[in-house]
Design a protein around this motif. Structure first.
Motif: not given
Length: 162
Positions: A154-161
């Motif tokens: 799994t590759i999780l991208q943090p939400e911007k901000g």
């Protein structure tokens, strides 16, 4: 600052990470109507009446409700008794799209009556900015649930901000 970022990343990714560890994920924003008509388009078609098959080749696109499957080659197998589509075998690099999610694999087997799609060979599932990979994914089109197996990543991208 770094601690806040790590906490935000962990909280944002918990549902997807838990799903990846348990190998269960949600696929598609809507449940699929497996009784909806199936539309198939392709560059060529070869029908074998004796075997009860139809082979679609070249830019094959299959649409059923909100689900779209694309592949270079799809073999359609008809049930002998009813003349209805029993299953489809897509090969050569397959893309399955449902809602805002998409999955890619080397092969997909679609059991029309059972309402399942089994994707195998370098499966890549994208859900927004996040991605999951595995060797096999089984999608239940009636519930929208999917199960991934075979070295799930799994590759999780943090939400911007955050």
């Amino acid at each position: 600052m770094i601690r806040r970022f790590l906490i935000a990343l962990a909280v944002a990714g918990l549902p997807a990470l838990a799903a990846a560890q348990g190998t269960d994920v949600k696929f598609g924003s809507l449940k699929q109507d497996t009784s909806a008509p199936v539309e198939v388009t392709a560059d060529a078609l070869a029908v074998n009446q004796n075997a009860g098959t139809a082979l679609y080749t070249g830019n094959v696109v299959i649409i059923q409700g909100d689900m779209r499957l694309a592949a270079p080659r799809v073999l359609v197998v008809y049930s002998e008794a009813q003349g209805r589509i029993e299953r489809m075998e897509a090969t050569g690099g397959v893309t399955l799209v449902s809602g805002e999610e998409a999955a890619e694999a080397e092969r997909a087997d679609y059991d029309i009556e059972g309402g399942t799609v089994v994707m195998s060979g370098n499966v890549l599932l994208t859900q927004g900015q996040n991605a999951l990979t595995s060797e096999k994914m089984v999608v239940n089109l009636e519930s929208g649930a999917a199960q991934m197996s075979g070295r799930v990543k799994t590759i999780l991208q943090p939400e911007k901000g955050q």
